[in-house]
Scaffold this active site. Structure first.
Site, PDB file in Angstrom:
ATOM      1  N   GLU A 104       0.865  -1.187   0.000  1.00  9.40           N
ATOM      2  CA  GLU A 104       0.000   0.000   0.000  1.00  9.40           C
ATOM      3  C   GLU A 104       0.897   1.230   0.000  1.00  9.40           C
ATOM      4  OE1 GLU A 104      -2.863  -0.315   3.198  1.00  9.40           O
ATOM      5  OE2 GLU A 104      -3.691  -2.173   2.374  1.00  9.40           O
ATOM      6  N   PRO A 105       0.337   2.418  -0.229  1.00 10.79           N
ATOM      7  CA  PRO A 105       1.202   3.607  -0.251  1.00 10.79           C
ATOM      8  C   PRO A 105       2.020   3.764   1.032  1.00 10.79           C
ATOM      9  CG  PRO A 105      -0.983   4.163  -1.081  1.00 10.79           C
ATOM     10  CD  PRO A 105      -1.058   2.749  -0.589  1.00 10.79           C
ATOM     11  N   TRP A 113       1.824  -0.427  -6.124  1.00 10.47           N
ATOM     12  CA  TRP A 113       2.862  -1.286  -6.696  1.00 10.47           C
ATOM     13  C   TRP A 113       2.320  -2.647  -7.130  1.00 10.47           C
ATOM     14  CZ3 TRP A 113       6.701   1.525  -7.982  1.00 10.47           C
ATOM     15  CH2 TRP A 113       7.253   2.492  -7.138  1.00 10.47           C
ATOM     16  N   THR A 141       2.141  -5.192  -9.766  1.00 11.91           N
ATOM     17  CA  THR A 141       2.720  -5.594 -11.049  1.00 11.91           C
ATOM     18  C   THR A 141       1.672  -6.370 -11.847  1.00 11.91           C
ATOM     19  OG1 THR A 141       4.921  -5.646 -10.103  1.00 11.91           O
ATOM     20  CG2 THR A 141       4.611  -6.879 -12.143  1.00 11.91           C
ATOM     21  N   ARG A 157      10.396 -15.544  -3.868  1.00  8.40           N
ATOM     22  CA  ARG A 157      11.793 -15.165  -3.575  1.00  8.40           C
ATOM     23  C   ARG A 157      12.766 -15.988  -4.400  1.00  8.40           C
ATOM     24  NH1 ARG A 157      10.340 -14.061   2.464  1.00  8.40           N
ATOM     25  NH2 ARG A 157       9.757 -11.919   2.050  1.00  8.40           N
ATOM     26  N   ARG A 190      37.332  -4.612 -27.320  1.00 11.13           N
ATOM     27  CA  ARG A 190      37.810  -3.249 -27.073  1.00 11.13           C
ATOM     28  C   ARG A 190      39.317  -3.257 -26.798  1.00 11.13           C
ATOM     29  NH1 ARG A 190      36.383   1.926 -28.150  1.00 11.13           N
ATOM     30  NH2 ARG A 190      37.145   3.353 -26.541  1.00 11.13           N
ATOM     31  N   GLY A 221      33.071   1.001 -20.408  1.00 12.94           N
ATOM     32  CA  GLY A 221      33.532   2.386 -20.494  1.00 12.94           C
ATOM     33  C   GLY A 221      32.366   3.315 -20.801  1.00 12.94           C
ATOM     34  N   GLU A 241       9.823  -8.449  -3.556  1.00 17.75           N
ATOM     35  CA  GLU A 241       9.633  -9.661  -2.728  1.00 17.75           C
ATOM     36  C   GLU A 241      10.450  -9.571  -1.430  1.00 17.75           C
ATOM     37  OE1 GLU A 241       7.538 -12.004  -4.031  1.00 17.75           O
ATOM     38  OE2 GLU A 241       7.534 -11.274  -6.088  1.00 17.75           O
TER      39      GLU A 241
HETATM   40  C1  FAD Z   1       8.544  -2.176  -9.602  1.00 18.46           C
HETATM   41  C2  FAD Z   1       7.889  -2.711  -8.375  1.00 18.46           C
HETATM   42  C3  FAD Z   1       6.952  -3.724  -8.471  1.00 18.46           C
HETATM   43  C4  FAD Z   1       6.300  -4.199  -7.322  1.00 18.46           C
HETATM   44  N1  FAD Z   1       5.323  -5.157  -7.457  1.00 18.46           N
HETATM   45  C5  FAD Z   1       4.595  -5.516  -6.362  1.00 18.46           C
HETATM   46  C6  FAD Z   1       3.475  -6.414  -6.489  1.00 18.46           C
HETATM   47  O1  FAD Z   1       3.178  -6.925  -7.562  1.00 18.46           O
HETATM   48  N2  FAD Z   1       2.709  -6.650  -5.386  1.00 18.46           N
HETATM   49  C7  FAD Z   1       3.001  -6.102  -4.164  1.00 18.46           C
HETATM   50  O2  FAD Z   1       2.281  -6.381  -3.207  1.00 18.46           O
HETATM   51  N3  FAD Z   1       4.075  -5.295  -4.012  1.00 18.46           N
HETATM   52  C8  FAD Z   1       4.876  -4.970  -5.078  1.00 18.46           C
HETATM   53  N4  FAD Z   1       5.940  -4.115  -4.929  1.00 18.46           N
HETATM   54  C9  FAD Z   1       6.220  -3.518  -3.623  1.00 18.46           C
HETATM   55  C10 FAD Z   1       7.464  -4.086  -2.969  1.00 18.46           C
HETATM   56  O3  FAD Z   1       7.203  -5.389  -2.512  1.00 18.46           O
HETATM   57  C11 FAD Z   1       7.864  -3.110  -1.849  1.00 18.46           C
HETATM   58  O4  FAD Z   1       8.322  -1.926  -2.455  1.00 18.46           O
HETATM   59  C12 FAD Z   1       8.924  -3.699  -0.966  1.00 18.46           C
HETATM   60  O5  FAD Z   1       8.403  -4.756  -0.197  1.00 18.46           O
HETATM   61  C13 FAD Z   1       9.515  -2.643  -0.005  1.00 18.46           C
HETATM   62  O6  FAD Z   1       8.483  -1.958   0.663  1.00 18.46           O
HETATM   63  P1  FAD Z   1       8.463  -0.361   0.708  1.00 18.46           P
HETATM   64  O7  FAD Z   1       8.686   0.123  -0.671  1.00 18.46           O
HETATM   65  O8  FAD Z   1       7.215   0.069   1.387  1.00 18.46           O
HETATM   66  O9  FAD Z   1       9.710   0.031   1.572  1.00 18.46           O
HETATM   67  P2  FAD Z   1       9.703   0.180   3.184  1.00 18.46           P
HETATM   68  O10 FAD Z   1       9.088  -1.008   3.796  1.00 18.46           O
HETATM   69  O11 FAD Z   1       9.149   1.496   3.510  1.00 18.46           O
HETATM   70  O12 FAD Z   1      11.275   0.184   3.462  1.00 18.46           O
HETATM   71  C14 FAD Z   1      12.091   1.336   3.244  1.00 18.46           C
HETATM   72  C15 FAD Z   1      13.518   0.977   3.657  1.00 18.46           C
HETATM   73  O13 FAD Z   1      13.558   0.630   5.054  1.00 18.46           O
HETATM   74  C16 FAD Z   1      14.093  -0.668   5.212  1.00 18.46           C
HETATM   75  N5  FAD Z   1      13.391  -1.338   6.304  1.00 18.46           N
HETATM   76  C17 FAD Z   1      12.050  -1.484   6.463  1.00 18.46           C
HETATM   77  N6  FAD Z   1      11.770  -2.179   7.589  1.00 18.46           N
HETATM   78  C18 FAD Z   1      12.965  -2.510   8.124  1.00 18.46           C
HETATM   79  C19 FAD Z   1      13.364  -3.258   9.285  1.00 18.46           C
HETATM   80  N7  FAD Z   1      12.466  -3.839  10.092  1.00 18.46           N
HETATM   81  N8  FAD Z   1      14.701  -3.382   9.543  1.00 18.46           N
HETATM   82  C20 FAD Z   1      15.622  -2.832   8.722  1.00 18.46           C
HETATM   83  N9  FAD Z   1      15.310  -2.135   7.606  1.00 18.46           N
HETATM   84  C21 FAD Z   1      14.004  -1.975   7.308  1.00 18.46           C
HETATM   85  C22 FAD Z   1      13.879  -1.365   3.882  1.00 18.46           C
HETATM   86  O14 FAD Z   1      14.798  -2.438   3.704  1.00 18.46           O
HETATM   87  C23 FAD Z   1      14.109  -0.224   2.907  1.00 18.46           C
HETATM   88  O15 FAD Z   1      15.475  -0.042   2.712  1.00 18.46           O
HETATM   89  C24 FAD Z   1       6.639  -3.660  -6.057  1.00 18.46           C
HETATM   90  C25 FAD Z   1       7.625  -2.670  -5.958  1.00 18.46           C
HETATM   91  C26 FAD Z   1       8.240  -2.184  -7.093  1.00 18.46           C
HETATM   92  C27 FAD Z   1       9.276  -1.091  -6.956  1.00 18.46           C
END
Ligand code: FAD
Length: 398
Positions: free
Chosen positions: A131-132, A160, A162, A256, A281, A352, A376
């Site tokens: 979710e957002p 997000w 896909t 995964r 090259r 390069g 994932e």
């Molecule tokens: C191109 C794309 C396709 C996607 N497709 C799908 C899909 O089909 N279905 C779906 O459900 N989702 C999808 N996603 C979402 C994706 O699974 C999430 O972006 C991902 O799980 C990370 O969540 P977040 O972006 O909210 O980051 P956040 O959870 O906000 O994390 C931000 C940062 O904090 C770190 N962090 C968070 N919690 C901890 C912790 N406890 N300890 C240490 N570090 C932490 C993370 O590692 C990261 O570096 C997609 C994302 C992208 C970019």
């Protein structure tokens, strides 16, 4: 690739499937990938070709019209496809996860209803947890389903997704009021049938346009907005509410291995491009591959490709044997995605200045590799899963 990423002990059928896919990738994907990716164009012809090869039903049991193949076969196929173009593997990945969840957790009626059409590629799956406001912290999901007559009404926003616009069956994880103490026990997976396309596709269900991404183009990634969307109770995966977190985590675990396989595919391609370019090259009177600094880079890249492939295969085989593989899948995903980013970066450096040109494939791989560090579950989340598993296993007696 003659030498790297070989897999011992495959059956004749597995070898045959892989040879067919490899040929398809070389002929139908690699020559078109750059143009399609730069145009952000959905690979419709390639998807049709995959349907004809039966790839949408690769792991669906034969009784439902699929090929009944293992996770290992699937992962090796994905590795080949990602070697051609990662976005194509993205088209089948979410489909594969939804098919897996249905196969493992669906009611007999749900399996009968969806799996045969999924095997034929008529029903195409996507899954939605994020979710957002959340991605890693799945249990914090806010989108809510409340009882409405005999069914449920869903409201909230998903992010997000896909294949959000090009799928017609989305497994959506939402909050339900189970009254359970632990937040993850209040989550339920609904099977949302919807038409393909964008806009308000059904009353109360909107798929806004595609999110503009840095890479992973061609395949669509969207939001999904529910506003009082009515859904029947028999669309709950497995028929019982409150089980959604467990179902989704099972799906993500096989996912995964698949992401690890994608990372292997990209790393193999980056290596292939680098070793070829390094022999062509010339600087200071000889091919750059003859400078030890570049030759050593190639040696390190190949070693990383090999290590990642072996760990990915190990994680897939463990799951196929019915054993728990959360630690191994986490390790495979972690190392394959991190190595993929490193190998791709080194291949880029070997090119390069030309590596920065959109004419060269490595430019695309450089934009694709970072997604694998996130999708994932990020590397930090993999480390959390791995360390928890190890602490369970190696409990101190002191
Ligand atoms: C191109 C794309 C396709 C996607 N497709 C799908 C899909 O089909 N279905 C779906 O459900 N989702 C999808 N996603 C979402 C994706 O699974 C999430 O972006 C991902 O799980 C990370 O969540 P977040 O972006 O909210 O980051 P956040 O959870 O906000 O994390 C931000 C940062 O904090 C770190 N962090 C968070 N919690 C901890 C912790 N406890 N300890 C240490 N570090 C932490 C993370 O590692 C990261 O570096 C997609 C994302 C992208 C970019």
């Amino acid at each position: 690739m003659a030498r790297l990423a070989q897999t011992a002990g495959l059956t004749d059928i597995q070898e045959e499937i892989l040879a067919t896919v490899r040929t398809f990738v070389d002929k139908e994907i690699i020559p078109h990938a750059q143009t399609l990716e730069h145009g952000d164009t959905y690979p419709a012809d390639i998807v049709e070709g995959m349907k004809e090869m039966g790839l949408f039903g690769l792991t669906i049991p034969e009784e439902y019209g699929g090929l009944g193949e293992s996770l290992l076969t699937y992962a090796l196929v994905v590795e080949q496809i990602a070697r051609g173009w990662m976005s194509v593997s993205g088209v089948i990945n979410t489909h594969f996860i939804v098919a897996h969840m249905l196969k493992q957790h669906g009611t007999p009626e749900q399996k009968e209803k969806y799996l045969p059409r999924m095997a034929a590629g008529e029903v195409r799956g996507s899954f939605s947890m994020s979710e957002p406001e959340l991605g890693s912290d799945v249990a914090a999901i806010r989108t809510r389903a409340t009882k409405s007559g005999d069914g449920y009404s869903i409201s909230g926003q998903k992010m997000w997704l896909t294949n959000g616009g090009t799928s017609n069956l989305t497994a959506v994880l939402v909050k339900t009021d189970e009254g359970a103490e632990k937040p993850h026990q209040n989550l339920t997976t609904f099977l949302v049938e919807k038409p393909e396309g964008y806009g308000e596709v059904l009353p109360g269900l909107t798929i806004p346009g595609k999110i503009d991404k840095m890479g992973y183009k061609g395949v669509d990634t969207t939001e999904m907005v529910f506003d009082g969307f009515e859904i029947a109770a028999d669309q709950i995966l497995g028929g019982v509410s409150g089980q959604g977190f467990r179902h989704m985590m099972d799906g993500v675990e096989v996912g995964r291995v698949n992401v690890a396989a994608r990372a292997c595919g990209i790393a193999i391609r980056a290596f292939e491009l680098a070793i070829d370019y390094a022999q062509q090259r010339k600087t200071f009177g000889k091919a750059i591959a003859e400078h030890q600094a570049i030759a050593f880079k190639l040696a390190e890249m190949a070693t990383k490709v090999e290590a990642a492939h072996l760990m990915m295969v190990n994680a897939a085989r463990l799951k196929d044997s019915g054993q728990r593989n959360d630690v191994e899948a986490g390790m495979a995903k972690l190392i394959a995605s991190e190595y993929c980013a490193e190998v791709t970066q080194e291949a880029f450096r070997i090119h390069g200045g030309y590596g920065y040109s959109k004419e060269y494939e490595i430019e695309r791989l450089m934009r694709e590799a970072p997604f694998l560090l996130i999708g994932e579950g990020t590397s930090e989340i993999q480390k959390t899963i791995i360390s928890r598993g190890l602490l369970r296993e190696y409990q101190s007696r002191g």
